[in-house]
Write a protein that holds these residues in place. Sequence first.
Motif, PDB file in Angstrom:
ATOM      1  N   LYS A 185      25.229 -34.945 -51.737  1.00  0.00           N
ATOM      2  CA  LYS A 185      25.032 -34.725 -50.298  1.00  0.00           C
ATOM      3  C   LYS A 185      23.960 -35.692 -49.804  1.00  0.00           C
ATOM      4  O   LYS A 185      22.869 -35.736 -50.376  1.00  0.00           O
ATOM      5  N   ASP A 218      32.275 -32.133 -51.645  1.00  0.00           N
ATOM      6  CA  ASP A 218      32.227 -31.225 -50.498  1.00  0.00           C
ATOM      7  C   ASP A 218      32.590 -32.082 -49.292  1.00  0.00           C
ATOM      8  O   ASP A 218      31.912 -33.080 -49.001  1.00  0.00           O
ATOM      9  N   HIS A 221      29.971 -33.453 -46.894  1.00  0.00           N
ATOM     10  CA  HIS A 221      28.789 -34.144 -47.408  1.00  0.00           C
ATOM     11  C   HIS A 221      28.944 -35.665 -47.429  1.00  0.00           C
ATOM     12  O   HIS A 221      28.805 -36.305 -48.471  1.00  0.00           O
ATOM     13  N   ASP A 253      26.826 -31.428 -41.969  1.00  0.00           N
ATOM     14  CA  ASP A 253      27.441 -30.470 -42.895  1.00  0.00           C
ATOM     15  C   ASP A 253      27.709 -29.205 -42.097  1.00  0.00           C
ATOM     16  O   ASP A 253      27.093 -28.175 -42.302  1.00  0.00           O
ATOM     17  N   ASP A 255      30.186 -27.106 -41.858  1.00  0.00           N
ATOM     18  CA  ASP A 255      30.881 -25.958 -42.467  1.00  0.00           C
ATOM     19  C   ASP A 255      31.857 -25.281 -41.503  1.00  0.00           C
ATOM     20  O   ASP A 255      31.965 -24.052 -41.476  1.00  0.00           O
ATOM     21  N   ASP A 291      33.998 -23.847 -49.083  1.00  0.00           N
ATOM     22  CA  ASP A 291      32.558 -23.639 -48.889  1.00  0.00           C
ATOM     23  C   ASP A 291      32.316 -23.537 -47.386  1.00  0.00           C
ATOM     24  O   ASP A 291      31.956 -24.509 -46.735  1.00  0.00           O
TER      25      ASP A 291
HETATM   26 MN    MN Z   1      27.579 -28.035 -47.713  1.00  0.00          MN
END
Ligand code: MN
Length: 394
Positions: A185, A218, A221, A253, A255, A291
Amino acid sequence: MRNNDVRIVDALQRFAVELPSWGFANTGTRFGKFLQPAAAVTIEEKFSDAGHVHALTGACPTLALHVLWDVPDGAGGAAEIDRLSALYGVRAGSINPNLFQDQQYKFGSFGNPEAGVRAAARQHVVDSIALARALRCRDVSLWFADGSNYPGTANIRQRRAWFVENLRASHAALGPDQRLLVEYKPFEPAFYHTDIADWGMALLLARAAGPQARVLVDTGHHYLSQNVEQIVAWLLAEGLLGGFHFNDRRYADDDLTLGSIDPYQVFRIFHEIQLFEHETGGPADIAYMIDQSHNLKGKIEAMIQTVAMAQALYAKAALVDYDRLLRAQRQADLVRAEECLQDAFATDVRPAIRDWRAARGLPADPLEAFREGGYLQKITAARAPRAASPSSYA
Ligand code: MN
Ligand code: RM4
Ligand code: MN
């Protein structure tokens, strides 16, 4: 069209995605949390919610656990996790050590200048590996908040060496069937440098750690506009793609729900994977994981939406006509090659997915089934009366 249906069914049969335990708990932003009366607090509630998502979608047989939040007693808590797995029909999935919340990690974990803190972090990972083994979980997934906020304040090469040392020691504790996944990340919570900033650093560290280490991508990231599917293609070629943390992003990030901002990117990632499988003639060994932790949307509803989106995009990617694509690429027939992806992406896969669900005794529309099924009302009534209890996460 019939051929398409067969491909879609094949794709759905082999696609599974792991749910995150923390996606059912109250979370928020650094500015505040808006609590949901139905949010899960206990690990039993998280298993119950995950089991419900799996029952409706048939695509989520495992639940990722965060050691600190879910199994603070480590391997001692394994029996209870086994009981919950049997009760709610979902197995424990990846095990996520927590190397970022304890006060001792203020200046890092594996990269902390104090040897005692580095040793404590290593011990926590070794304990997490033991927990994973007790639960028959293959993957131990490492994300580090390590980094620095100001130039000159950290010895970057020294910290890299400490990471190598601790990752090797962690790898040595793995059982023969276990894997160590290394997540990267480039920012947050550290804003000058992070110790594992990108896929190249994660790849080098995974290689240094040992043969059972892999890179975890991810999707949130990366720097803006980075070509994530190219990273995926390279990691596949190097045999080092271990898994994904899925989420969408607009800026950082974020999400956000998978596919809510850029479904074509998720499709392109799935395309690279399925093209690799087509060309190598075997399945890529990848752990697909979510995630996300929704703060405003209903948690279970958003999770079902995510799973359905992942299935649809994976199924669309399965429709790419490889013979046509590879021929067009060889002939530098640009528009025809591009069309191969666009045609697949534009195909309406929903009828075939509904049929697949019906054939397996699943609700044709899992979101609708969730809204009408009464589970949310039931858990709201049971959970709302107790004092609101935000999780410690974000
Ligand atoms: Mn994350
Ligand atoms: C990070 C990263 C990790 C997750 C933590 C809580 O941004 O995505 O995977 O465990 O958040
Ligand atoms: Mn992640």
